[in-house]
Design an enzyme around this catalytic site. Structure first.
Site, mmCIF file in Angstrom:
data_model
loop_
_atom_site.group_PDB
_atom_site.id
_atom_site.type_symbol
_atom_site.label_atom_id
_atom_site.label_comp_id
_atom_site.label_asym_id
_atom_site.label_seq_id
_atom_site.Cartn_x
_atom_site.Cartn_y
_atom_site.Cartn_z
ATOM 1 N N GLU A 1 38.642 120.469 118.793
ATOM 2 C CA GLU A 1 38.612 120.100 120.202
ATOM 3 C C GLU A 1 40.024 120.309 120.728
ATOM 4 O OE1 GLU A 1 37.255 116.129 120.977
ATOM 5 O OE2 GLU A 1 37.499 116.414 123.135
ATOM 6 N N ARG B 1 37.783 113.480 104.650
ATOM 7 C CA ARG B 1 38.961 113.923 105.385
ATOM 8 C C ARG B 1 40.218 113.694 104.554
ATOM 9 N NH1 ARG B 1 38.507 112.632 110.855
ATOM 10 N NH2 ARG B 1 40.737 112.482 111.090
ATOM 11 N N LYS C 1 44.754 112.730 116.021
ATOM 12 C CA LYS C 1 45.353 113.395 117.179
ATOM 13 C C LYS C 1 45.720 112.400 118.268
ATOM 14 C CE LYS C 1 42.230 116.652 117.493
ATOM 15 N NZ LYS C 1 41.307 117.593 118.114
#
Ligand code: ATP
Ligand code: MG
Length: 558
Positions: free
Chosen positions: A37, A263, A273
């Site tokens: 994104e 992850r 982020k």
């Protein structure tokens, strides 16, 4: 690690792909995608996903798409798109065809939403956010059907068009899939698939004021691109039934499959982020590419190589169990790569004058030393020796501690690649600070050991008359806590390491470095690995320390 070894690395995703290839699933094709994104810069966690997606495609002669998952226009920007594209390229990967955007598929996604409405499988809901939450139930209680759930397809179609045409304000209406409000999986309780956002979009401008949800967009975009293996992180595991429901209930051109992996978490830093953006916005760091940031662009500026990041990703492997990787592993990966490749040089970060009383003023002798001690093919470099030298302040002690292997009054040391010197006199200023050391040199010790005394050690130096002024920036970990995000009471910002950056503005580097280009990398002898920072200009070189020569944190931990 060589390219062939990298190909030999395997994991459970590769095993799935191999089985699919054997059984002829997906017509023997392998298509993956990396779907960031564009709401921030990529970090080291994304590198794991990039290496897995691009690496898997490469290994099985497939392709990997780069697709911007751009369904939240308010948080996204072209700046992030450019940065992400640059980072993926820098890591050494090539995406299949053009850069793709979920927004390329907005027309098709809209048509599929209409299809669901026509099939009686989606409805326009006018509950507000709070009501929707109440109707949703929770993990122990089933939800309740929305009072708008039984609208006819014709009515829903008209209302959905009204949504698209701007006839509702944000939050007044949403399109929801009609699945099962009693499902134990919350994601299946009539999820919202289109919401109103009266925002300008960086790709589609003002064409749309309704945007698909991640869940509605992702699987269908995969299907449009004929992605075979849609690899994502474990938090999407509970979304998989919904991913499959859309694929099963829409006339999509392919049947992608979603697989989840753990992850990457790295200690002493954060991989979110949103939080990295907070560090940037609140100016705790100089920007997304601050060399202390775990972003790809920060690591790059710090001096990391693409190879070291890819090797690190191979080292940590791919599994389905969450864990935290030690920062020391990332540092070991860059140390290993740079040790083999980096030319050596001498740089004095915090200089103190060293004057050779028995050396002629104005005389200059040039010494030849290897560019790399273990790689003759890298050749030799030449360094000037003069009466006035500079050494590291740290390499002198007024009172030598036990086992001191550097300079002190009366001590002899070897100046690396040159002569042995003995400290005869120490000059101090009014505050008692050492300002200069007067030494004598031993002309018989050029490439020879002295016979009647033993130098204490070897220290680095540069000529004061013929060296290049520069700035050296040393970095430490950005957080003082291994898990800065793990404290429920305290904010991660409280754990920022106040000593994460030390600047040495009066450093000097050997004269051969005068034209070192930005991003070139060196080992400064005894100091660590350094890279030329983009802040450098014709008047001033700036060096970032990438990593020290040894893992000083591991020593401290012991
Ligand atoms: P963040 O939580 O940092 O905002 P994100 O998951 O929202 O990350 P995306 O841009 O959606 O960021 O991520 C693109 C891809 O990278 C996704 O497939 C995501 O699963 C993967 N990814 C993100 N963070 C990590 C991580 N720490 N380790 C491995 N993969 C990750
Ligand atoms: Mg995301």
């Amino acid at each position: 690690m060589s390219k062939n070894e990298a190909v030999a690395v395997t994991n459970f995703i590769h095993q799935i792909v191999e089985k699919d290839l054997e059984q002829g699933t997906h017509q023997g094709k392998v298509v993956t995608r990396f779907p960031p994104e564009p709401n921030g810069f990529l970090h080291i966690g994304h590198a794991k996903s990039i290496c897995l997606n691009f690496g898997t495609a490469e290994k099985y002669q497939g392709v990997c798409n780069l697709r911007f998952d751009d369904t939240n226009p308010e948080k996204e920007s072209q700046e992030y798109i450019d940065a992400i594209t640059r980072d993926v390229e820098w890591l050494g990967y090539t995406w299949n065809g053009d850069i793709r955007y979920t927004s390329n598929y907005f027309d098709q996604l809209y048509a599929w939403a209409v299809h669901l409405i026509q099939e009686g499988k989606a409805f326009v809901c006018e509950l507000n956010g709070e009501e929707m939450r109440q109707y949703r139930g929770n993990l122990t209680e089933p939800g309740k059907n929305s009072p708008f759930r039984d609208r006819s397809p014709a009515e829903n179609l008209a209302l959905f068009e009204k949504m698209r045409d701007g006839g509702f304000e944000e939050g007044e209406a949403a399109l929801r899939a009609k699945i099962d409000m009693a499902s134990p999986n919350m994601n299946m309780r009539d999820p919202v698939i289109y919401r109103i956002r009266k925002a300008h979009h960086h790709q589609t401008g003002d064409k749309w004021c309704i945007y698909p949800s991640y869940d509605f967009a992702h699987g269908q975009s995969d299907a449009i691109e004929e992605v075979t293996h849609s690899i994502c992180t474990l938090e999407f595991e509970d979304h998989r039934p919904l991913y499959d429901w859309f694929v099963a209930n829409l006339p999509v051109p392919a049947t992608p499959r979603q697989y989840e992996f753990a992850r990457l978490n790295l200690n002493y830093t954060i991989t979110s982020k949103r939080k990295l953006k907070q560090l940037v916005d609140e100016q705790h760091v100089s920007g997304w590419d601050d060399p202390r940031m775990p972003t790809i662009s920060g690591l790059r500026r710090r001096g990391y190589t693409p190879e070291s990041i890819r090797n690190f990703c191979d080292m940590i492997g791919v599994t389905r169990s969450n864990s935290t990787v030690d920062m020391g592993m990332l540092e070991a990966a860059i140390r290993e790569d740079l040790d083999a490749k980096s030319p050596r040089a001498m740089c004095v970060t915090d200089p103190i004058k060293l004057t050779i009383t028995n050396y002629e003023e104005g005389k200059e002798e040039w010494f030849e030393v290897p560019v790399h001690p273990k790689d003759e093919s890298m050749g030799v470099r030449r360094i000037p020796f003069t009466k006035n030298l500079l050494i590291e302040r740290e390499d002198f002690a007024m009172e030598a501690p036990k086992k001191w292997k550097r300079l002190a009054p009366g001590f002899a040391v070897r100046l690396r690649g040159a002569f042995c010197v003995t400290c005869e006199e120490v000059i101090t200023n009014e505050q008692g600070e050492v300002t200069e050391l007067l030494v004598t040199y031993d002309p018989a010790t050029k490439g020879e050991n002295p016979t009647d005394y033993k130098p204490k050690g070897v220290i680095h130096w540069v000529s004061a008359d013929n060296s290049i002024p520069c700035e050296v920036r040393l970095y430490d970990r950005l957080f003082t806590e291994a898990n800065p995000d793990g404290d429920k009471e305290r904010d991660f910002l409280e754990f920022i390491n106040p000593e994460s950056l030390s600047v040495f503005p009066n450093a000097r580097v050997e004269v051969g470095m005068a034209n070192a280009p930005v991003e070139s990398r060196y080992q400064f002898e005894r100091q660590g690995f350094f890279a030329v920072d983009p802040d450098s200009n014709a008047d001033r070189l700036v060096f970032n320390r990438t990593v020290g020569l040894r893992d000083s944190w591991a020593k401290m931990a012991k």
